[in-house]
Design an enzyme around this catalytic site. Sequence first.
Site, PDB file in Angstrom:
ATOM      1  N   ARG A   3      -5.935  19.167   3.358  1.00  0.00           N
ATOM      2  CA  ARG A   3      -6.967  19.647   1.962  1.00  0.00           C
ATOM      3  C   ARG A   3      -8.245  20.299   2.629  1.00  0.00           C
ATOM      4  NH1 ARG A   3      -7.323  13.443  -0.052  1.00  0.00           N
ATOM      5  NH2 ARG A   3      -5.332  12.998   1.154  1.00  0.00           N
ATOM      6  N   GLU A  54      -7.617  -1.751   5.684  1.00  0.00           N
ATOM      7  CA  GLU A  54      -7.573  -1.775   4.167  1.00  0.00           C
ATOM      8  C   GLU A  54      -6.764  -3.010   3.888  1.00  0.00           C
ATOM      9  OE1 GLU A  54      -6.154   2.203   3.562  1.00  0.00           O
ATOM     10  OE2 GLU A  54      -8.239   2.842   3.053  1.00  0.00           O
ATOM     11  N   ARG A  78      -4.856  15.380  17.217  1.00  0.00           N
ATOM     12  CA  ARG A  78      -4.605  15.571  18.695  1.00  0.00           C
ATOM     13  C   ARG A  78      -4.060  16.504  19.242  1.00  0.00           C
ATOM     14  NH1 ARG A  78      -1.633   9.982  17.853  1.00  0.00           N
ATOM     15  NH2 ARG A  78      -1.221  10.973  15.874  1.00  0.00           N
ATOM     16  N   ASN A 110       0.879  -1.303   0.021  1.00  0.00           N
ATOM     17  CA  ASN A 110      -0.025  -0.161   0.147  1.00  0.00           C
ATOM     18  C   ASN A 110       0.752   1.279  -0.180  1.00  0.00           C
ATOM     19  OD1 ASN A 110      -1.861   1.925   0.522  1.00  0.00           O
ATOM     20  ND2 ASN A 110      -2.965   1.075   2.214  1.00  0.00           N
ATOM     21  N   LYS A 165       3.778   0.933   3.063  1.00  0.00           N
ATOM     22  CA  LYS A 165       3.287  -0.053   3.982  1.00  0.00           C
ATOM     23  C   LYS A 165       3.030  -1.388   3.623  1.00  0.00           C
ATOM     24  CE  LYS A 165       0.542   3.256   6.604  1.00  0.00           C
ATOM     25  NZ  LYS A 165      -1.011   4.156   6.498  1.00  0.00           N
ATOM     26  N   GLY A 177     -11.758   9.176  13.364  1.00  0.00           N
ATOM     27  CA  GLY A 177     -13.102   8.575  13.589  1.00  0.00           C
ATOM     28  C   GLY A 177     -12.998   7.265  14.746  1.00  0.00           C
ATOM     29  N   HIS A 236     -11.170   6.108  -1.002  1.00  0.00           N
ATOM     30  CA  HIS A 236     -11.569   5.247   0.164  1.00  0.00           C
ATOM     31  C   HIS A 236     -12.247   4.246  -0.013  1.00  0.00           C
ATOM     32  CE1 HIS A 236     -10.319   9.173   2.911  1.00  0.00           C
ATOM     33  NE2 HIS A 236      -9.380   8.419   2.476  1.00  0.00           N
ATOM     34  N   ARG A 243      -2.527  -1.847  -3.612  1.00  0.00           N
ATOM     35  CA  ARG A 243      -3.763  -0.951  -3.634  1.00  0.00           C
ATOM     36  C   ARG A 243      -3.100   0.031  -4.810  1.00  0.00           C
ATOM     37  NH1 ARG A 243      -4.347   3.774   0.512  1.00  0.00           N
ATOM     38  NH2 ARG A 243      -6.334   4.721  -0.171  1.00  0.00           N
TER      39      ARG A 243
HETATM   40  P1  ADP Z   1      -4.512   8.378   7.024  1.00  0.00           P
HETATM   41  O1  ADP Z   1      -5.545   9.124   6.449  1.00  0.00           O
HETATM   42  O2  ADP Z   1      -3.013   9.144   6.560  1.00  0.00           O
HETATM   43  O3  ADP Z   1      -4.255   6.903   6.877  1.00  0.00           O
HETATM   44  P2  ADP Z   1      -4.862   8.317   9.790  1.00  0.00           P
HETATM   45  O4  ADP Z   1      -6.239   7.452   9.533  1.00  0.00           O
HETATM   46  O5  ADP Z   1      -3.791   7.410  10.515  1.00  0.00           O
HETATM   47  O6  ADP Z   1      -4.596   9.068   8.664  1.00  0.00           O
HETATM   48  O7  ADP Z   1      -5.528   9.451  10.849  1.00  0.00           O
HETATM   49  C1  ADP Z   1      -4.469  10.361  11.265  1.00  0.00           C
HETATM   50  C2  ADP Z   1      -5.091  11.465  12.010  1.00  0.00           C
HETATM   51  O8  ADP Z   1      -5.978  10.489  13.337  1.00  0.00           O
HETATM   52  C3  ADP Z   1      -4.481  12.755  12.531  1.00  0.00           C
HETATM   53  O9  ADP Z   1      -5.236  13.558  12.591  1.00  0.00           O
HETATM   54  C4  ADP Z   1      -4.363  12.219  14.075  1.00  0.00           C
HETATM   55  O10 ADP Z   1      -4.065  13.040  14.716  1.00  0.00           O
HETATM   56  C5  ADP Z   1      -5.712  11.624  14.127  1.00  0.00           C
HETATM   57  N1  ADP Z   1      -5.593  10.786  15.612  1.00  0.00           N
HETATM   58  C6  ADP Z   1      -4.748   9.590  15.923  1.00  0.00           C
HETATM   59  N2  ADP Z   1      -5.306   9.423  17.140  1.00  0.00           N
HETATM   60  C7  ADP Z   1      -6.089  10.062  17.780  1.00  0.00           C
HETATM   61  C8  ADP Z   1      -6.503  10.322  19.043  1.00  0.00           C
HETATM   62  N3  ADP Z   1      -6.420   9.590  20.000  1.00  0.00           N
HETATM   63  N4  ADP Z   1      -7.321  11.456  19.142  1.00  0.00           N
HETATM   64  C9  ADP Z   1      -7.527  12.497  17.980  1.00  0.00           C
HETATM   65  N5  ADP Z   1      -7.085  12.169  16.750  1.00  0.00           N
HETATM   66  C10 ADP Z   1      -6.296  10.925  16.627  1.00  0.00           C
END
Ligand code: ADP
Length: 406
Positions: free
Chosen positions: A244, A388, A288, A7, A14, A336, A183, A93
Amino acid sequence: MKILVINCGSSTLKFQVIELDENTPLGRERRLGHGLVDRIGRRGEIKFVTENGERFQETAEIADHGMAARRVFEWLKSLGLMGQGGIEAVGHRVVHGGHRFIEPTQIDDGVIGAIEALRFLAPLHNDPSLKAIRTARTILDDVLPMVAVFDTAFHVNMPKRSSHYAIPRELAVKHHIRRYGFHGLAHRYMFERYAMITKKVLEKVKLVTVQLGNGCSATAINGGRSVDTSMGFTPLEGLMMGTRSGDVDPHLIGYLVNLEGVDISEVEKWLNTKSGLLGVSGLSQDMRELLRAESEGDKNAALAVEMFCYRVKKQIGAYLAALDGAEAVIFGGGIGENSPPVRSRICAGMQWFGMDIDENRNNTMTGIEGKISTDDAKVEIYVIPVDEAVMIARDSGDCLRKHHLK
Ligand code: ADP
């Protein structure tokens, strides 16, 4: 069957080695190893881990995704996972399948050429995968089959009212302009897992799935397929994301080109890499960090989080209307899956139509799968951490079995 899943992101590769067969339930696959090559194009960081916790870590010049793929194969070889008893197939992917690829497809020279021909639609997104695919093909020399799994495929059959833009038909046809959506693997994972844990028939569930990571999108699912999704011709459309902008008035581009005296490509770069949470907060794209800054009184961070949640809430509302109601809303992606406060703010005030979050459940659900709505909520709310890689492995296995049977 042991499948290597690759991926590629813009500067990452990854991978996972996943073992499954056609009867393995979703979520019960075995992982033999995984790893990440980070900061590709600069001084790369390589981290590989086996199922038993054996680690390999190194910093090295990794010029491109081809070289990163080569390192993965070397590591697998050193573990005895290449050859007899090792991996039997590779699943890649590929972000953009355009109008051509509507399902997972076994890779041959023709397929590589066709993905290459889609470069004009997604140069940023497809080039890394193409480099990894080419290198893998050279290394494997046709000994192992490879499959391309496309992020756009789940949305290919959206009804025209969702997939078309209201632009002149001739232009749309001539230049393949449509809302492709992205996605797809993440949304399908949430949808299939939801059907599995609730023991519902796939074709009968109506859902809104919300993927909130660095990239963010929502999808309306009905009759087993995506009927609308928030990303469009490119992954820039729709929700506000890490860097974005999501939806803006298209006139803004010409306006900024004139006033700032820059090329269109520069403005596109601003919208893709300097906007969203980062642009509004002026601080970070990391949720975060923004929540922390907000709690310390940073007003720009607070506005960024508020806009982010508001726009997700609006999108969920729009899709619940488009679906004439749904049975559940599912949250996935880094934000999420892990952020109860963000989920809580998105769902606030939606009780009036039966979307009622249970704050105790919500607060305990970080990075794990489960229901976060009250028991009598008419619209259920779930957290489903997205995998994924597993979708790519399953799709690759299915594609090869189908191919074999022909
Ligand atoms: P990608 O789309 O690059 O795969 P991820 O799905 O890893 O990204 O999501 C990254 C986002 O998730 C970042 O904004 C990160 O701050 C947020 N995130 C990860 N853990 C937490 C948490 N405990 N609380 C709030 N946001 C979080």
